[in-house]
Motif scaffolding. Structure first.
Motif, mmCIF file in Angstrom:
data_model
loop_
_atom_site.group_PDB
_atom_site.id
_atom_site.type_symbol
_atom_site.label_atom_id
_atom_site.label_comp_id
_atom_site.label_asym_id
_atom_site.label_seq_id
_atom_site.Cartn_x
_atom_site.Cartn_y
_atom_site.Cartn_z
ATOM 1 N N ILE A 71 20.944 21.188 125.372
ATOM 2 C CA ILE A 71 22.447 21.398 125.025
ATOM 3 C C ILE A 71 22.951 20.039 124.685
ATOM 4 C CG2 ILE A 71 24.742 22.432 125.597
ATOM 5 C CD1 ILE A 71 23.033 24.302 127.507
ATOM 6 N N ASN A 72 23.173 19.688 123.549
ATOM 7 C CA ASN A 72 23.849 18.436 123.183
ATOM 8 C C ASN A 72 25.470 18.482 123.525
ATOM 9 O OD1 ASN A 72 25.665 16.763 121.065
ATOM 10 N ND2 ASN A 72 23.564 15.544 121.191
ATOM 11 N N ILE A 73 25.980 17.520 124.242
ATOM 12 C CA ILE A 73 27.307 17.533 124.492
ATOM 13 C C ILE A 73 28.336 16.991 123.750
ATOM 14 C CG2 ILE A 73 26.843 18.098 127.129
ATOM 15 C CD1 ILE A 73 27.787 14.857 127.493
ATOM 16 N N GLU A 74 27.934 16.220 122.662
ATOM 17 C CA GLU A 74 28.638 15.560 121.616
ATOM 18 C C GLU A 74 29.166 16.446 120.557
ATOM 19 O OE1 GLU A 74 26.387 11.596 121.098
ATOM 20 O OE2 GLU A 74 25.101 13.214 121.212
ATOM 21 N N GLY A 98 31.911 21.102 124.708
ATOM 22 C CA GLY A 98 32.472 20.502 126.061
ATOM 23 C C GLY A 98 32.747 21.867 126.966
ATOM 24 N N ARG A 99 33.040 22.919 126.248
ATOM 25 C CA ARG A 99 33.490 24.085 126.978
ATOM 26 C C ARG A 99 32.390 24.451 128.011
ATOM 27 N NH1 ARG A 99 32.140 29.264 126.293
ATOM 28 N NH2 ARG A 99 31.136 28.896 124.510
ATOM 29 N N TYR A 104 29.618 24.491 133.564
ATOM 30 C CA TYR A 104 28.624 23.939 134.377
ATOM 31 C C TYR A 104 28.761 23.113 135.314
ATOM 32 C CZ TYR A 104 25.419 27.830 132.534
ATOM 33 O OH TYR A 104 24.979 28.826 132.274
ATOM 34 N N GLY A 105 29.975 22.270 135.149
ATOM 35 C CA GLY A 105 30.205 21.290 136.132
ATOM 36 C C GLY A 105 29.604 20.175 135.820
ATOM 37 N N VAL A 106 29.278 19.911 134.507
ATOM 38 C CA VAL A 106 28.451 18.430 134.227
ATOM 39 C C VAL A 106 29.445 17.458 134.145
ATOM 40 C CG1 VAL A 106 27.245 17.386 132.297
ATOM 41 C CG2 VAL A 106 27.081 19.862 132.750
ATOM 42 N N VAL A 107 29.404 16.433 135.021
ATOM 43 C CA VAL A 107 29.857 15.157 135.212
ATOM 44 C C VAL A 107 28.916 14.047 134.716
ATOM 45 C CG1 VAL A 107 30.954 13.514 136.896
ATOM 46 C CG2 VAL A 107 31.115 16.167 137.437
ATOM 47 N N THR A 108 27.753 13.902 135.107
ATOM 48 C CA THR A 108 26.728 13.035 134.500
ATOM 49 C C THR A 108 25.610 13.672 133.805
ATOM 50 O OG1 THR A 108 25.304 13.108 136.504
ATOM 51 C CG2 THR A 108 27.335 11.597 136.534
#
Length: 147
Positions: A71-74, A98-99, A104-108
């Motif tokens: 899953i690309n976050i860009e 970004g949603r 999923y609480g992605v920070v890093t």
């Protein structure tokens, strides 16, 4: 995020995302399979280094009940598609604005989430997660007749 750890955090947040090929993939459609979510970005060195591991897991365990979703976050399909081609990615590559990563609480990144066959989050991990550890966790979750 060092290593893979149990989070016992209940149901994985539902999502439907577009893939780089234009198709849509929903987590709900994968119920009954173990799903490895990898949140990544093209500019992230550790993410790029994790891709061969994801390809191997997809190839080795796909027929046994594992689905790998990169899953690309860009948020842009075409750059993610070009990255996938350049790096020979064989798993489904999805694009998130970004949603889903927020759910999923992605920070890093890279941020790995393993969802079990019932749709529950079983484990999470990061850049330092070794392939052998990921495999052992997935092996525990796959139906025994598949192994």
């Amino acid at each position: 995020c060092a290593g893979v750890r149990s989070v016992n955090s209940g149901p994985a947040p539902a999502f439907t995302l577009k893939a780089t090929d234009g198709s849509s993939t929903s987590l709900a459609s994968l119920r009954g399979r173990v799903v490895l979510l990898d949140f990544w970005a093209a500019w992230c060195g550790p993410c790029v280094r994790k891709m061969p591991t994801l390809n191997r897991l997809h190839k080795d365990l796909g027929k046994k009940g594992l689905t790998v979703l990169a899953i690309n976050i860009e948020g842009q399909r075409e750059p993610a598609r070009r990255f996938a081609l350049k790096h020979g990615l064989k798993m489904k590559v999805l694009v998130d604005n970004g949603r889903v990563s927020s759910q999923y609480g992605v920070v890093t990144i890279p941020h790995l989430v393993i969802v079990d066959t019932k749709g529950e989050i079983a484990y999470t991990g990061g850049a330092n997660t070794r392939e052998s550890k990921i495999r052992s966790v997935i092996d525990e979750l796959l139906p025994k007749e598949a192994l």
